[in-house]
Design a protein around this motif. Structure first.
Motif, PDB file in Angstrom:
ATOM      1  N   ASN A   1      -2.909  -7.980  -9.965  1.00  0.00           N
ATOM      2  CA  ASN A   1      -2.091  -7.200  -8.930  1.00  0.00           C
ATOM      3  C   ASN A   1      -0.549  -6.759  -9.395  1.00  0.00           C
ATOM      4  O   ASN A   1      -0.206  -5.644  -9.291  1.00  0.00           O
ATOM      5  CB  ASN A   1      -1.768  -8.129  -7.891  1.00  0.00           C
ATOM      6  CG  ASN A   1      -2.325  -7.538  -6.555  1.00  0.00           C
ATOM      7  OD1 ASN A   1      -2.993  -6.532  -6.279  1.00  0.00           O
ATOM      8  ND2 ASN A   1      -2.396  -8.629  -5.468  1.00  0.00           N
TER       9      ASN A   1
ATOM     10  N   TRP B   1      -0.030  -2.032  -9.470  1.00  0.00           N
ATOM     11  CA  TRP B   1       0.791  -1.110  -8.443  1.00  0.00           C
ATOM     12  C   TRP B   1       1.648  -0.293  -9.570  1.00  0.00           C
ATOM     13  O   TRP B   1       1.708   0.762  -9.230  1.00  0.00           O
ATOM     14  CB  TRP B   1       1.434  -1.928  -7.413  1.00  0.00           C
ATOM     15  CG  TRP B   1       2.334  -1.040  -6.689  1.00  0.00           C
ATOM     16  CD1 TRP B   1       3.720  -0.912  -6.432  1.00  0.00           C
ATOM     17  CD2 TRP B   1       1.720   0.042  -5.783  1.00  0.00           C
ATOM     18  NE1 TRP B   1       3.727  -0.042  -5.709  1.00  0.00           N
ATOM     19  CE2 TRP B   1       2.809   0.894  -5.093  1.00  0.00           C
ATOM     20  CE3 TRP B   1       0.369   0.667  -5.414  1.00  0.00           C
ATOM     21  CZ2 TRP B   1       2.616   2.031  -4.348  1.00  0.00           C
ATOM     22  CZ3 TRP B   1       0.230   1.728  -4.559  1.00  0.00           C
ATOM     23  CH2 TRP B   1       1.365   2.428  -3.868  1.00  0.00           C
TER      24      TRP B   1
ATOM     25  N   GLU C   1      -7.488  -1.356  -1.988  1.00  0.00           N
ATOM     26  CA  GLU C   1      -6.377  -2.054  -1.388  1.00  0.00           C
ATOM     27  C   GLU C   1      -6.899  -2.908  -0.419  1.00  0.00           C
ATOM     28  O   GLU C   1      -7.731  -2.587   0.597  1.00  0.00           O
ATOM     29  CB  GLU C   1      -4.982  -1.506  -1.305  1.00  0.00           C
ATOM     30  CG  GLU C   1      -3.821  -2.111  -1.257  1.00  0.00           C
ATOM     31  CD  GLU C   1      -3.826  -3.426  -2.206  1.00  0.00           C
ATOM     32  OE1 GLU C   1      -4.393  -4.247  -2.075  1.00  0.00           O
ATOM     33  OE2 GLU C   1      -3.194  -3.178  -3.341  1.00  0.00           O
TER      34      GLU C   1
ATOM     35  N   ALA D   1      -1.034  -4.436   0.936  1.00  0.00           N
ATOM     36  CA  ALA D   1       0.013  -3.261   1.030  1.00  0.00           C
ATOM     37  C   ALA D   1       1.281  -3.613   2.036  1.00  0.00           C
ATOM     38  O   ALA D   1       2.334  -3.141   1.758  1.00  0.00           O
ATOM     39  CB  ALA D   1      -0.856  -2.022   1.468  1.00  0.00           C
TER      40      ALA D   1
END
Length: 313
Positions: free
Chosen positions: A82, A86, A99, A104
């Motif tokens: 993770n 991003w 996702e 989010a």
């Protein structure tokens, strides 16, 4: 079974894949650098990310197969934690991945918790589009979040189907959970405030995977699980409805960079073929093929897509 998924704040909510050594982080970073070179030099290659657990692997490979089945585009699948994923999207090293709305909402756009699934989705879609130039496609269908599980014989004995009913009978039951869940401000305290269970006993189980063994051995009656766990398909446990919506929604949503979608607009229709196609129960079964039967995620994804008529035989 170790499944690290969604993360909330500094602690993991339904955590993803933890890079436990500096060496692993270096390896991932080197791998990602290679992806970056390929992504910048060739717009006919779609870079897909997986978070490294069965569910994410299956969906990433479903993306790969759908794209390759309907276009002449090439695909590459990379596994990223993770914390790296991003950044990779922002740096244009990853084009698309699956996702979760809760991840989010809390981790990426850093909004307040929203427990209504539609409002959470709408908020995430709007913010990612306006601030990050990311398009959120239609939800795939399943919601991988926390839920209470109850041993099947006890569920049948008391006629329990919801968490409210569990709370009413909790004085007769033993509950098991990790210390992390009990101590998390966004986990146990809201449960107490909303449902107010009074369990006969609460046992701390350090390893989440051992909770299923404790259920099977009748050492505990109830536990916290993730709603698409593969173990649900083979253990004597019933998933209870979170009827007062105390847990955040974590619906699976495809995301794709606007720049990539502008170059290849057909990808929206292709990836949206998964919209509403997978229920919690079906995702449990797919995960079990990888987690329990140890089958390759690519094979599991291919068979499922073929069975649904989404790719050619």
């Amino acid at each position: 079974m170790k499944r690290f998924k969604h993360q909330t704040g500094n602690k993991s909510y339904n955590p993803l894949l933890k890079a436990t050594t500096a060496g692993l982080a270096i390896i991932l970073a080197v791998s990602l650098t290679g992806c970056a070179k390929s992504a910048s030099s060739s717009s006919d290659t779609i870079h897909i990310a997986t978070k490294g657990f069965a569910e994410s692997d299956i969906l990433a490979n479903a993306f790969k197969l759908l794209i390759e089945n309907e276009t002449k585009l090439k695909t590459e699948v990379a596994t990223l934690d993770n914390s790296l994923l991003w950044n990779a999207v922002k740096e244009k090293k990853v084009d698309t991945y699956v996702e979760y709305t809760g991840t989010a909402l809390i981790n990426i756009i850093k909004a307040e918790a929203e427990f209504d699934p539609q409002k959470a989705y709408d908020k995430v879609k709007k913010e990612l589009s306006e601030k990050n130039q990311i398009t959120v496609l239609d939800p795939i269908g399943f919601n991988n979040t926390y839920a209470f599980g109850l041993r099947k014989d006890q569920a049948e004995k008391y006629g329990i189907k919801t968490t409210s009913q569990l709370a009413e009978k909790s004085g007769e039951l033993i509950f098991g959970a990790t210390e992390e869940f009990i101590n998390r401000p966004d986990a146990w305290p809201p449960v107490i405030k909303t449902y107010n269970p009074k369990f006969k006993e609460i046992k701390t189980i350090q390893n989440p995977g051992l909770q299923y063994q404790a259920i099977e051995q009748k050492l505990i009656d109830s536990m916290i699980l993730y709603t698409t766990d593969s173990q649900i398909t083979v253990k004597p446990i019933v998933v209870l409805e979170d009827d007062k919506h105390v847990f955040l929604p974590y619906y699976a949503i495809p995301v794709i960079r606007d720049e990539v979608l502008k170059q290849h607009p057909e990808l929206k229709t292709i990836l949206n073929k998964l919209a509403g196609k997978i229920t919690d129960a079906e995702m449990q079964k797919l995960n079990s093929q990888v987690d329990i039967k140890q089958r390759p995620a690519l094979d599991v994804a291919r068979e499922w897509l073929q069975a649904k008529g989404l790719i050619k035989k």
